[in-house]
Write an enzyme that holds these catalytic residues in place. Structure first.
Site, PDB file in Angstrom:
ATOM      1  N   VAL A  55       0.835  -1.204   0.000  1.00  0.00           N
ATOM      2  CA  VAL A  55       0.000   0.000   0.000  1.00  0.00           C
ATOM      3  C   VAL A  55       0.873   1.258   0.000  1.00  0.00           C
ATOM      4  CG1 VAL A  55      -1.786   1.290   1.230  1.00  0.00           C
ATOM      5  CG2 VAL A  55      -1.894  -1.196   1.137  1.00  0.00           C
ATOM      6  N   CYS A  56       1.939   1.230   0.776  1.00  0.00           N
ATOM      7  CA  CYS A  56       2.826   2.396   0.856  1.00  0.00           C
ATOM      8  C   CYS A  56       3.464   2.705  -0.493  1.00  0.00           C
ATOM      9  CB  CYS A  56       3.917   2.160   1.893  1.00  0.00           C
ATOM     10  SG  CYS A  56       3.299   1.959   3.566  1.00  0.00           S
ATOM     11  N   THR A  57       3.822   1.680  -1.223  1.00  0.00           N
ATOM     12  CA  THR A  57       4.418   1.886  -2.541  1.00  0.00           C
ATOM     13  C   THR A  57       3.453   2.629  -3.462  1.00  0.00           C
ATOM     14  OG1 THR A  57       5.803  -0.082  -2.299  1.00  0.00           O
ATOM     15  CG2 THR A  57       5.430   0.711  -4.545  1.00  0.00           C
ATOM     16  N   LEU A  97       3.093   6.496  -2.025  1.00  0.00           N
ATOM     17  CA  LEU A  97       4.194   7.407  -2.317  1.00  0.00           C
ATOM     18  C   LEU A  97       4.242   7.748  -3.799  1.00  0.00           C
ATOM     19  CD1 LEU A  97       5.100   6.510   0.614  1.00  0.00           C
ATOM     20  CD2 LEU A  97       7.390   7.113  -0.167  1.00  0.00           C
TER      21      LEU A  97
END
Length: 218
Positions: free
Chosen positions: A45-47, A50
């Site tokens: 999810v973070c990928t 960002l």
């Protein structure tokens, strides 16, 4: 959220980032800043998030907003991760700095931990986001659990709302979108409103006959 929250001044921490050491108060000086945290590098999810923040960077820049990411891994890991982020979101360049916090100390000082999610090292970093005003005070906070990604359109929307409210005696109603009417603050009298909003305003006709719901454009 307990601890650091809306109305509080962010601590003047010196942090290591992918673009060198920075002091938060100097970085946030006289401008709006979005400070957003992530549980760790190379996480799905973070990928995506960002990448989306990088994709929207020009829109935030138009509004005078600085971006500052944070993830609980070291700088070398961040630099390798950025390659994945940019590959997943074609055309997006991560030009904003990402704070390194492998000891999970900064994330606690900025109140960006998930109170419910824990691992062997204690509370997990959350998918948290603070919008910081030019006065270095937190104006709005989102706290998402690790499983749920942010809506960057919503972040952009609330930035516009906050900026308009900082310039005018207004608030934005439910489901407001940029360009739509706003409401005049209750502490502004009708006489004052005529001077402050020469473009005019419309008062909602309500059963109470109280003239508190007044719409205008700014």
């Amino acid at each position: 959220m307990p601890g650091l929250t809306i109305g509080d001044t962010i601590p003047d921490l010196q942090v290591d980032t992918t673009q060198g050491k920075i002091k938060l108060h100097q970085f946030c000086s006289d401008t709006w800043t979005i400070l957003f945290s992530h549980p760790g590098d190379f996480t799905p999810v973070c990928t995506t998030e960002l990448g989306k923040m990088a994709q929207y960077a020009s829109e935030f820049n138009k509004r005078g907003v600085m971006l500052l990411g944070m993830s609980c891994d070291d700088l070398e890991s961040h630099k390798e991760w950025i390659k994945d982020i940019e590959a997943h979101t074609p055309g997006a360049k991560v030009n904003y700095p990402i704070i390194s916090d492998p000891k999970r100390e900064i994330i606690k000082q900025l109140n960006m931990v998930d109170p419910d999610e824990k691992d062997s090292n204690g509370n997990l970093p959350s998918r948290a986001l603070h919008i910081v005003g030019p006065d270095k005070k937190i104006k709005l906070s989102f706290l998402y659990p690790a499983q749920t990604g942010r809506n960057i359109d919503e972040v952009l929307r609330v930035v516009e709302s906050l900026q308009k409210a900082s310039k005018h005696k207004i608030a934005t109603p439910a489901n407001w979108k940029p360009g739509e009417p706003v409401v005049i603050s209750p502490d502004v009298t009708n006489e004052q409103a005529k001077d402050m909003f020469p473009q005019g305003f419309k008062t909602a006709d309500l059963p109470s006959k109280k003239e508190y719901l007044r719409f205008t454009t700014v």
